[in-house]
Design an enzyme around this catalytic site. Structure first.
Site, mmCIF file in Angstrom:
data_model
loop_
_atom_site.group_PDB
_atom_site.id
_atom_site.type_symbol
_atom_site.label_atom_id
_atom_site.label_comp_id
_atom_site.label_asym_id
_atom_site.label_seq_id
_atom_site.Cartn_x
_atom_site.Cartn_y
_atom_site.Cartn_z
ATOM 1 N N GLU A 103 -10.196 -3.352 5.028
ATOM 2 C CA GLU A 103 -9.866 -2.347 4.026
ATOM 3 C C GLU A 103 -8.738 -2.825 3.120
ATOM 4 O OE1 GLU A 103 -9.430 2.494 3.799
ATOM 5 O OE2 GLU A 103 -9.667 1.477 5.713
ATOM 6 N N GLU A 113 0.802 -1.229 0.000
ATOM 7 C CA GLU A 113 0.000 0.000 0.000
ATOM 8 C C GLU A 113 0.831 1.273 0.000
ATOM 9 O OE1 GLU A 113 -3.304 0.131 2.730
ATOM 10 O OE2 GLU A 113 -3.461 -2.045 2.691
ATOM 11 N N ASP A 141 -2.614 -4.632 3.431
ATOM 12 C CA ASP A 141 -2.814 -4.945 4.846
ATOM 13 C C ASP A 141 -3.875 -6.029 5.032
ATOM 14 O OD1 ASP A 141 -0.968 -3.003 5.452
ATOM 15 O OD2 ASP A 141 -2.475 -1.448 5.798
ATOM 16 N N HIS A 158 -5.205 -10.887 13.681
ATOM 17 C CA HIS A 158 -4.084 -9.996 13.983
ATOM 18 C C HIS A 158 -3.550 -10.264 15.383
ATOM 19 C CE1 HIS A 158 -5.545 -6.704 10.979
ATOM 20 N NE2 HIS A 158 -4.985 -7.739 10.394
ATOM 21 N N ARG A 208 -3.204 -1.458 13.262
ATOM 22 C CA ARG A 208 -4.679 -1.416 13.270
ATOM 23 C C ARG A 208 -5.193 -2.802 13.622
ATOM 24 N NH1 ARG A 208 -3.421 1.960 8.860
ATOM 25 N NH2 ARG A 208 -4.062 4.122 9.230
ATOM 26 N N TYR A 239 1.556 -4.768 12.981
ATOM 27 C CA TYR A 239 0.501 -3.945 12.379
ATOM 28 C C TYR A 239 -0.276 -3.185 13.445
ATOM 29 C CZ TYR A 239 -3.148 -2.664 9.053
ATOM 30 O OH TYR A 239 -4.018 -1.969 8.248
ATOM 31 N N ASP A 299 -6.574 -6.534 6.771
ATOM 32 C CA ASP A 299 -7.809 -6.174 7.444
ATOM 33 C C ASP A 299 -8.851 -5.962 6.352
ATOM 34 O OD1 ASP A 299 -7.092 -3.741 6.317
ATOM 35 O OD2 ASP A 299 -6.584 -2.792 8.214
#
Length: 954
Positions: A108, A18, A104, A381, A336, A334, A106
């Site tokens: 999103e 990203e 990532d 996570h 988030r 990570y 997640d």
């Protein structure tokens, strides 16, 4: 989607992450067979305006970017500022044998990976590569063990995006029509704003109560040492068996809410103290019990934001920006995450460091396991921790500034989470005596001693209340036993007043949203950033203060869109979205029920339960709510009673107080400072505002024209103007405009005179003409006094020069080379330290728009509620971060107009030299005609797209 044995041995692979920073770090771990590129975030999204929607779509689809009539099909477009990056990715893809999507892990990130697939349309094998930390081992393991794209996560994220678009694009226009243009509503931002407003309402309604008590200092008569003090301080607890009232016993109305307590006023408290002057005291009881405190769980997103706010003074957004840097450079996992779980590798690393740094006595026999407490957490996570299978101590990282401070916080918390409990004893001592009037009095003191600090050797959590006692605080009491005699060294009388509930800080608002299960932890930083940007909330120190504008917005939403800002309803929506992510509910029936209501969702499978658990929440549907606007009285929802007939109103140009009806006799009106906290607008203060000079101040009659001259306070500040006769034409070719002039900064409405006004209205003043016949004028402008000759302006140093400067002095000024920017660099008003993102020193400077923060590359003006005196380094970094996030779009939008202006100026000049220069430029440009044409076309398209999106409501 696993790598083939053939490609594992040779060939080229494209890895898409990203961010460029992450790409650079990962490239170093993968070697020459890999090309690592960044998508630079999202590459496509719902259109930001109708101009971006393909021509084949019409009607509501062009407005919403979602086809609500056909199963809420979203219309995706490649972002204008990402088209070049997409072309680059396609070019890179053409020369490789495999594609790894390493966004990532997640919702999103999964959605970005899916969008990349949809846009790039790869013809080579595709693998979904996931990792939680950027270390060599983790990256190589991720390449070797890819997985399939998780379509359920993609669908869940898409549903959230569509829901937020429908909410924002349907409700925001209502605010435009009924409150003010440019406002926005959002599924979580509106609820967050309501929380801040409700807290301020509580503060406004709060009535303080006064209560008194006694504090005694009692001595054992022994010589004391640190382990056994000779005295203790105790507070009066009871009189004749009745507990003495404390602050918790009073309600917000200032009245006692607890029965059978003794409320002491000052007179009673002083009388009681006097009656204890010769009293003998003794220990009535000693209660001792073991104290034990377990370590805190490792950080997840919200607890990191809260602690960084408490301990480091970081805003939520600044915390996430620093954490992002640490993650991308391989220092932490990570950032988030909803999880408090540590991997076996991390537990082993933490336990090894406990033994190494603190000794085996601080290491529990078994590893600690922390169960996830967050509903619907993405447990794949880990918690936020130092990366690697051996944690680097802060000193070993080489980090500096805010990155060092945040890493140290994360490191300490992680290591402490694998340490033993803190243990000790807590003691309560009660002291009895008999007053002169025979009443039995009882004082109480509490103490705590920590015999083994355990995890507290490494880390102690902060508190939202600055006056709160932290876990490692000891309070040692003398070693006394029941019946021991004590002497009163002093008995003091103490008065107290109950306080209104504290305003939210960023940390406490994040905590409140999480406890109410509203929104997702990964979005809290952007939500708080949004409500600050929109002017709904401003900061005073660390406190979040709602603006009067937010009162009007919340008032409208509560009265006419109650479900949309209901806390339980918003939390249930979050549950529904998570059920969709787990495959337990279907997106389309849920959206139909939310948007069209129960009738609109009839016949849709699963719809009844999917949109509100069958409780009737969605009977009306969003669409029906926003089309019935006739019942909304714009003036009523923006008006709030202050008292004594005074109303606070939120107008188009800001808040103001008013008494009486407009145009009625005795009508009064005065503007309210926009940085005034709503709970500070008392009747007394409103009276002061109304009593100040405002409205029209008659200064006298112009002896030349005979027109009345008045001074007024306008939207852009105080000014003077003339009152023209009623029959003066105001429109058409014969229209006459009144002479008007702004007051100098040195003037004020209550001191300006008729002579001052006539001098001001004489501007602009013609100073004379230069040798070529060009007129030079002296004018008062927005940024102060200046000279103007054609298009060439020169600043003057003093306002009085406007009336005194001669032609010779003006020509001398124009004879000097024009200085670009400020004439001389002013010293900074304040130094804030090194920015965690740009890693450059940040200072506060004074600019023509007022004070601003800058790191030499990015400038950000201080907002309402900020001041040079109170701004913290973290607030400065936060303002710069917000400005950077907006800058790319603004720069793109300005490119095309700048070229047009230059072209017009070139064409307008007539001299032979200019024509020759233009001819040379034309010849030079013709050698690259294709490239130039392509660039102009791209720029023009970007400009058109940005203009269309100028009032984006999300």
């Amino acid at each position: 989607m696993s790598p083939t044995s053939e490609t594992a041995q040779g060939g080229r692979r494209l890895v898409i992450v990203e961010s460029p920073a992450k790409a650079k770090t990962i490239k170093g771990y993968l070697g020459p067979g890999y090309v690592v590129e960044a998508s630079v975030g999202h590459i496509r999204d719902l259109p930001s305006g109708a101009a971006e929607v393909p021509e084949k779509y019409t009607g509501e689809v062009r407005r919403l970017g979602v086809d609500v009539e056909h199963d809420f099909q979203p219309i995706y477009v490649v972002n204008a500022d990402k088209k070049a990056q997409v072309r680059k990715l396609k070019e890179q893809l053409a020369g490789v044998d495999e594609l790894f999507l390493a966004t990532d892990e997640d919702r999103e990130g999964e959605a970005i990976a899916w969008h990349l697939l949809e846009v790039l349309k790869p013809k080579v094998p595709v693998h979904r590569m996931v990792f939680h930390e950027i270390t060599k081992d983790a990256i190589q393991a991720a390449v070797a063990n890819p997985r399939e794209l998780n379509q359920r996560m993609v669908d869940a994220q898409e549903t959230r995006r569509i829901l937020d678009r429908l909410y924002g694009y349907e409700v925001s226009p209502v605010l435009w029509k009924k409150v003010m243009r440019g406002l926005s509503a959002g599924r979580v931002q509106s609820v967050a704003t309501r929380l801040v407003v409700e807290r301020e309402r509580e503060r406004i309604a709060f009535r303080s109560a006064e209560y008194w008590d006694l504090t005694g200092t009692f001595s054992t008569g022994r010589a004391g040492d640190p382990s056994d003090p000779s005295s203790l301080v105790a507070r009066l607890a009871a009189v004749d068996g009745s507990r003495v009232a404390q602050g918790r016993d009073f309600g917000s109305d200032g009245q006692l809410k607890t029965q059978n307590v003794l409320h002491l006023d000052e007179e009673k408290a002083r009388a009681l103290a006097a009656s204890l002057a010769d009293t003998s005291f003794a220990v009535r009881s000693v209660e001792s019990k073991p104290y034990r405190r377990s370590p805190y769980a490792p950080f997840r997103t919200t607890t990191l934001q809260q602690e960084a706010s408490r301990k480091l003074g970081f805003g939520a957004k600044a915390t996430m920006q620093v954490a992002q840097k640490l993650y991308e450079n391989g220092f932490i996992t990570y950032m988030r995450t909803d999880s408090t779980i540590l991997s076996d590798t991390a537990v082993a690393a933490a336990r090894a460091q406990v033994t190494q740094l603190y000794g085996a006595d601080y290491l529990p026999e078994k590893p600690r396991v922390y169960a996830g407490k967050v509903k619907n957490a993405q447990e794949a996570h880990e918690a936020i921790r130092p990366s690697g299978d051996r944690f680097r101590t802060p000193a070993e990282t080489g980090l500096t500034g805010d990155q060092f401070r945040l890493y140290e916080l994360i490191w300490k918390r992680t290591v402490a989470s694998q340490m033993k409990d803190a243990t000790g004893n807590s003691v309560t001592v009660k002291i009895a005596g008999t007053a002169a009037d025979g009443r039995d009095v009882e004082f109480s003191a509490s103490g705590k001693t920590i015999t083994f600090h355990g995890f507290m050797k490494a880390y102690v959590e902060g508190a939202d209340d600055p006056n709160a006692e932290l876990d490692d605080r000891e309070r040692r009491l003398p070693q006394v036993a029941e019946g021991d005699a004590l002497s009163a060294e002093e008995i003091s009388v103490d008065g107290h007043a109950t306080k209104p509930p504290a305003r939210y800080t960023e940390a406490s608002l994040v905590k409140e949203l999480e406890e109410r299960e509203i929104g997702r932890p990964s979005t809290y930083a952007s939500i708080i950033g949004t409500i600050l940007d929109r002017g709904y909330v401003f900061k005073k120190g660390t406190a979040l203060v709602p603006s009067f504008l937010s009162f009007a917005v919340v008032n409208l939403l509560e009265k006419h869109f109650g479900r949309l800002v209901d806390y339980d309803f918003t939390a249930r929506m979050e549950d529904d979205l998570d059920r969709i992510a787990r495959g337990e509910a279907q997106a389309v029936p849920w959206l139909k029920r939310f948007y069209f209501g129960e009738r609109g969702a009839e016949g849709a499978s699963g719809g009844a339960a999917d949109a509100g658990n069958g409780d009737g929440d969605h009977l009306g549907g969003l669409k029906e709510l926003v089309t019935d606007l006739g019942a909304i009285d714009a003036r009523e929802i923006s008006s709030f009673p202050v008292g004594d007939g005074i109303m606070l109103r939120v107008g188009r140009y800001g808040p103001y107080v008013e008494r009486g009806e407009k145009d009625a006799e005795g009508h009064q009106r005065a503007d309210v400072p926009e940085d005034l906290a709503p709970d500070e607008l008392t009747v007394e203060y409103a009276e002061e505002l109304l009593a100040k000079p405002s409205g029209d101040f008659e200064l006298g009659v112009d002896p030349v024209t005979g027109h009345q001259i008045v001074a007024k306070d306008g939207r852009y500040g105080p000014y003077v103007t003339e009152i023209l006769p009623e029959d003066t034409p105001k429109t058409g070719k014969n229209a006459v405009k009144p002479r008007t002039a702004s007051l100098f900064k040195s003037m004020s409405l209550d001191t300006v005179t008729l002579d001052d006004a006539l001098k001001l209205m004489s501007l602009p003043r013609v100073v004379g003409t230069d040798a070529e016949g060009v007129e030079i004028t002296a004018q008062n402008g927005r940024y102060g006094p200046y000279l103007k000759k054609g298009t060439d302006s020169r600043s003057l140093t003093d306002e009085e020069q406007l009336f005194t400067i001669t032609l010779e002095e003006a020509l001398a000024i124009y004879a000097q080379p024009k200085q670009r920017g400020r004439a001389a660099a002013k010293p900074p008003l304040k130094e804030l330290g090194v920015d965690p993102v740009s890693e450059k020193p940040v200072v506060v400077k004074d600019g023509r728009f007022g004070p601003y923060v800058t790191d030499g590359e990015t400038n950000a003006t201080l907002r309402t509620g900020d001041s040079v005196e109170t701004i913290t380094p973290e607030r400065g970094f936060e303002l710069l971060a917000e400005k950077r996030a907006k800058t790319p779009a603004k720069k793109t939008a300005k490119k095309a107009p700048a070229k047009k202006t230059t072209a017009k100026k070139t064409a307008a000049k007539k001299t032979t030299a200019t024509k020759t220069t233009a001819a040379k430029k034309t010849a030079a440009k013709s050698t690259a005609a294709k490239s130039t044409a392509a660039k102009k076309t791209t720029t023009a398209k970007k400009t058109a797209a940005k203009k269309t999106a100028a009032a984006k409501p999300e």
